[in-house]
Enzyme design. Sequence first.
Site, short mmCIF file in Angstrom:
data_model
loop_
_atom_site.label_atom_id
_atom_site.label_comp_id
_atom_site.label_asym_id
_atom_site.label_seq_id
_atom_site.Cartn_x
_atom_site.Cartn_y
_atom_site.Cartn_z
N ASP A 11 0.88 -1.18 0.00
CA ASP A 11 0.00 0.00 0.00
C ASP A 11 0.91 1.22 0.00
OD1 ASP A 11 -2.33 1.66 0.30
OD2 ASP A 11 -1.94 1.78 2.45
N SER A 12 0.32 2.37 -0.29
CA SER A 12 1.08 3.62 -0.19
C SER A 12 1.57 3.83 1.24
CB SER A 12 0.19 4.79 -0.60
OG SER A 12 -0.90 4.90 0.29
N GLY A 44 -2.50 9.44 -3.44
CA GLY A 44 -3.79 9.92 -3.95
C GLY A 44 -3.75 11.05 -4.96
N CYS A 74 -4.40 -1.25 -2.05
CA CYS A 74 -4.51 0.20 -2.21
C CYS A 74 -5.40 0.46 -3.43
CB CYS A 74 -3.12 0.78 -2.45
SG CYS A 74 -3.09 2.56 -2.78
N ASN A 75 -6.49 1.15 -3.22
CA ASN A 75 -7.40 1.46 -4.34
C ASN A 75 -6.71 2.35 -5.38
OD1 ASN A 75 -10.52 0.81 -3.39
ND2 ASN A 75 -9.14 1.18 -1.69
N THR A 76 -5.92 3.29 -4.90
CA THR A 76 -5.28 4.25 -5.81
C THR A 76 -4.25 3.56 -6.70
OG1 THR A 76 -5.50 5.83 -3.98
CG2 THR A 76 -4.15 6.51 -5.85
N CYS A 198 -10.86 3.57 0.18
CA CYS A 198 -9.42 3.77 0.38
C CYS A 198 -9.06 2.91 1.58
CB CYS A 198 -9.14 5.24 0.66
SG CYS A 198 -7.47 5.57 1.30
N THR A 199 -7.95 2.17 1.47
CA THR A 199 -7.67 1.19 2.53
C THR A 199 -7.24 1.83 3.85
OG1 THR A 199 -5.46 0.89 1.59
CG2 THR A 199 -7.16 -0.71 0.97
N HIS A 200 -6.95 3.11 3.85
CA HIS A 200 -6.68 3.77 5.13
C HIS A 200 -7.96 3.92 5.97
CE1 HIS A 200 -2.80 4.74 3.34
NE2 HIS A 200 -2.38 5.21 4.51
N1 DGL Z 1 -4.55 3.55 0.80
C1 DGL Z 1 -4.70 4.22 -0.46
C2 DGL Z 1 -5.96 3.72 -1.17
O1 DGL Z 1 -6.50 2.68 -0.86
C3 DGL Z 1 -4.72 5.72 -0.50
C4 DGL Z 1 -3.87 6.56 0.33
C5 DGL Z 1 -3.00 7.53 -0.43
O2 DGL Z 1 -3.46 8.59 -0.90
O3 DGL Z 1 -1.83 7.20 -0.57
O4 DGL Z 1 -6.41 4.36 -2.07
#
Ligand code: DGL
Length: 242
Positions: A11-12, A44, A74-76, A198-200
């Site tokens: 992930d990011s 993001g 990570c979705n992004t 978003c996984t956060h």
């Molecule tokens: N965790 C990331 C996601 O799922 C996004 C966080 C970021 O902006 O890096 O999209």
Amino acid sequence: MSDARPVGFFDSGVGGLCILDAFRRLCPDEATVYIADSENCPYGNKPAEEIVRLSERNTARLLGRGCKMVVVACNTATAAAIDFLRASHPDTPFVGLEPAVKPAALRSKTGIVAVLATQGTFNGRLYNETKAKFAKDVTVIATVADEFVEIVENAFRGVADPAAAELPRTWGPEVERIVRAKIEPLVNAGADKIVLGCTHFPHLKGVIEAVCAGRAEVIDPSGAVARQAKRILAERGLLRAP
Ligand code: DGL
């Protein structure tokens, strides 16, 4: 047949730990490797080409550690890079994430759903195709919540091995105030489904649910992604035997 190689996650930052946690609960016999690219977080607002470059680097590190599968937690990164990663590593199975717009749209009674994600995810093909296909009859309120990413990253700052750390379950009044300021208008606008895209954000699920107070359902994809990862391991004969 048993495959003892680890499953890789990246992930990011520390967002994907929610996915890792769900996967470990579902598949306790599997070894895992997690890369938190926190020094480059957030992804993001980065250009897609840069996210592709970082995602390729994370993937190469995971494959260098002998991983049998890569979960892009990570979705992004999924939005920007999963097609590239699959084409570059045709022998490696990849599992990605996209906001759960489909179940939200199908289950909404008000016809209004809110999606919380990054701008990069909202720009991506996956999100827009899914929305056009499954949510054409509902109103989708797309909401960028970069401040949530920052809150979660800050909570882990200085933690040497985030993947071994206890996930934070409680948050202070300042976090509750920030979350309320974001979520309350969505519920007031009639959204009865809040998609954590978003996984956060699943890290903040308890606070988000407290704000919703039963007025909206919070949709957290972590369990579904873990099940999908297990399914793919099983299909390919890659599960590790107990
Ligand atoms: N965790 C990331 C996601 O799922 C996004 C966080 C970021 O902006 O890096 O999209």
